[in-house]
Design a protein around this motif. Structure first.
Motif, short mmCIF file in Angstrom:
data_model
loop_
_atom_site.label_atom_id
_atom_site.label_comp_id
_atom_site.label_asym_id
_atom_site.label_seq_id
_atom_site.Cartn_x
_atom_site.Cartn_y
_atom_site.Cartn_z
N THR A 15 0.84 -1.20 0.00
CA THR A 15 0.00 0.00 0.00
C THR A 15 0.87 1.24 0.00
O THR A 15 1.93 1.26 0.64
N GLU A 16 0.43 2.27 -0.70
CA GLU A 16 1.05 3.58 -0.58
C GLU A 16 0.29 4.38 0.46
O GLU A 16 -0.86 4.75 0.26
N HIS A 17 0.94 4.61 1.61
CA HIS A 17 0.34 5.36 2.71
C HIS A 17 0.96 6.76 2.79
O HIS A 17 2.12 6.95 2.42
N PRO A 18 0.21 7.74 3.32
CA PRO A 18 0.85 9.03 3.63
C PRO A 18 1.90 8.84 4.71
O PRO A 18 1.74 8.01 5.62
N LEU A 19 2.99 9.58 4.62
CA LEU A 19 4.04 9.49 5.64
C LEU A 19 3.57 10.13 6.94
O LEU A 19 4.06 9.79 8.02
N VAL A 20 2.63 11.07 6.82
CA VAL A 20 1.97 11.66 7.99
C VAL A 20 0.47 11.49 7.78
O VAL A 20 -0.09 12.00 6.81
N ARG A 21 -0.17 10.75 8.67
CA ARG A 21 -1.61 10.54 8.56
C ARG A 21 -2.34 11.35 9.62
O ARG A 21 -1.79 11.65 10.69
N LEU A 22 -3.59 11.70 9.32
CA LEU A 22 -4.43 12.39 10.29
C LEU A 22 -5.22 11.36 11.07
O LEU A 22 -5.85 10.46 10.49
N HIS A 23 -5.19 11.48 12.39
CA HIS A 23 -5.95 10.54 13.22
C HIS A 23 -7.44 10.83 13.03
O HIS A 23 -7.89 11.97 13.18
N PRO A 24 -8.25 9.81 12.69
CA PRO A 24 -9.66 10.06 12.37
C PRO A 24 -10.50 10.49 13.56
O PRO A 24 -11.59 11.04 13.36
N ALA B 70 -11.32 -3.58 13.32
CA ALA B 70 -11.24 -3.09 11.94
C ALA B 70 -11.00 -1.59 11.92
O ALA B 70 -11.55 -0.83 12.72
N GLY B 71 -10.14 -1.16 10.97
CA GLY B 71 -9.79 0.25 10.86
C GLY B 71 -10.22 0.85 9.54
O GLY B 71 -10.82 0.18 8.70
N ASP B 72 -9.88 2.11 9.39
CA ASP B 72 -10.24 2.83 8.17
C ASP B 72 -9.02 3.00 7.27
O ASP B 72 -7.92 2.60 7.62
N VAL B 73 -9.23 3.58 6.11
CA VAL B 73 -8.14 3.89 5.19
C VAL B 73 -7.51 5.21 5.63
O VAL B 73 -8.21 6.22 5.74
N PRO C 216 -6.29 9.82 0.48
CA PRO C 216 -6.27 8.56 1.22
C PRO C 216 -5.15 7.66 0.75
O PRO C 216 -4.54 7.87 -0.31
N SER C 217 -4.87 6.64 1.54
CA SER C 217 -3.92 5.60 1.13
C SER C 217 -4.44 4.90 -0.12
O SER C 217 -5.65 4.85 -0.37
N LYS C 218 -3.51 4.33 -0.87
CA LYS C 218 -3.87 3.68 -2.13
C LYS C 218 -3.31 2.26 -2.13
O LYS C 218 -2.11 2.06 -1.96
#
Length: 324
Positions: free
Chosen positions: A209-218, A301-304, A312-314
């Motif tokens: 998966t390509e994830h953001p290097l910095v993600r926002l906590h939902p 279970a989590g989110d994208v 979003p992650s891809k």
């Protein structure tokens, strides 16, 4: 109602719980609750708030069987059902994954335990990970309970990735906010000469998966430094030497001692952590001792993940949201 003391987290919702922080940035022990009992909504809300605040919380002296473990987890989300579990996992409870002993890796893919670790861990920080981080929708949380633990050794360590991000200098934060990285199974694995059963396994079951290097906590809106030593392959758009240098710097930042907490397990201990905002390190100091270590895990279970830029992650290969 539990009487609050000077060590108690006064910011937690008051539901008769004793929430005691155990480190400056991460970790709290919660007392005054029987996780196997009927929990009212106020208690569930207080536990959730503590997990969001302290990233990992610990309960001691609990008496959970598999059914009670799953029932407790369901108060906070939908348990993940893995398509394949370890051989020690209970047959009738698909939500539970059991690790009977780190020594059970011996003989897996034709390798003894020491060779398996040596070929997987290409750096000293390789073992740090979030659960199933190569998926496009990693689990939101993990609830792990101890059945049998060694008399010494076998501790687990967690790190707070929100604190790690906040601790970066402003120019570095601005730089990494827009970057993305590939997370992949088998990163850094050194194949055996000739036919390698683990390489064949990776090819047959690859997830990337390509994830953001910095993600926002939902839930909290915090910026999370989404790195780990187990899955991250390369920062997109950078050369491999550039990527390696930056990832090494960020991972060293993520596991600085001041952002971590180490937990000494006892039979009946439960750890509940936010898998979106932490990475953890399983123990590597007990395999040679020969003591059994039996742990039971339920994941939610989590989110994208979504980056600072809203993207979003891809998924690259091997996983789709909500499909395990």
């Amino acid at each position: 109602m539990t009487t609050h003391t000077s060590g108690t987290d006064e910011t937690a919702p008051d539901a008769g719980l004793d929430v005691r922080p155990v480190a400056g940035h991460i970790g709290a022990e919660i007392g005054g609750v029987d996780l196997a009992g009927e929990l009212d909504d106020a208690v569930v809300a207080a536990i959730r708030a503590a997990v969001l605040r302290w990233k990992v919380v610990f309960f001691r002296g609990q008496h959970l069987d598999h059914a009670a473990h799953v029932a407790f987890a369901r108060r906070f989300g939908e348990p993940v059902v893995l398509p394949k579990r370890g051989s020690a996992s209970p047959a009738g409870v698909p939500e539970i994954e059991t690790t009977a002993d780190r020594l059970e890796l011996g003989g897996r893919f034709g390798m003894e335990h020491d060779e398996w670790l040596q070929r997987r861990r290409h750096t000293l920080l390789r073992g740090w990970h979030c659960d199933h981080g190569a998926r496009v929708d990693p689990p939101a949380a993990t609830i792990l309970r101890a059945e049998t633990v060694p008399p010494y050794g076998g501790d687990t360590t967690w790190s707070n990735l929100a604190a790690a991000y906040a601790g970066l200098s402003a120019p570095v934060r601005e730089f990494v906010d827009g970057l993305r990285a590939e997370h992949r199974l088998g990163v850094g694995y050194q194949p055996r000469p000739g036919d390698d059963a683990y390489v064949r396994h990776l090819l047959d079951h690859q997830i990337a998966t390509e994830h953001p290097l910095v993600r926002l906590h939902p839930e909290t809106g915090e910026k999370i430094l989404f790195v780990n030593g187990y899955y991250v392959e390369q920062i997109a758009g950078l050369s491999r030497p550039e990527s390696r240098a930056i990832l090494d710097m960020l991972l060293e930042q993520a596991v600085r001692p001041e952002y971590t907490v180490r937990f000494r397990w006892e039979p009946g201990s439960v750890a509940f952590w936010d898998n979106r905002a932490t990475i953890h390190l399983a123990p590597a100091d007990n395999a040679h001792l020969g003591f059994p270590r039996i742990m039971h895990r339920v994941m939610l279970a989590g989110d994208v993940p979504t980056g600072v830029d809203g993207r979003p992650s891809k998924a690259i290969t091997g996983s789709a949201p909500g499909r395990w």
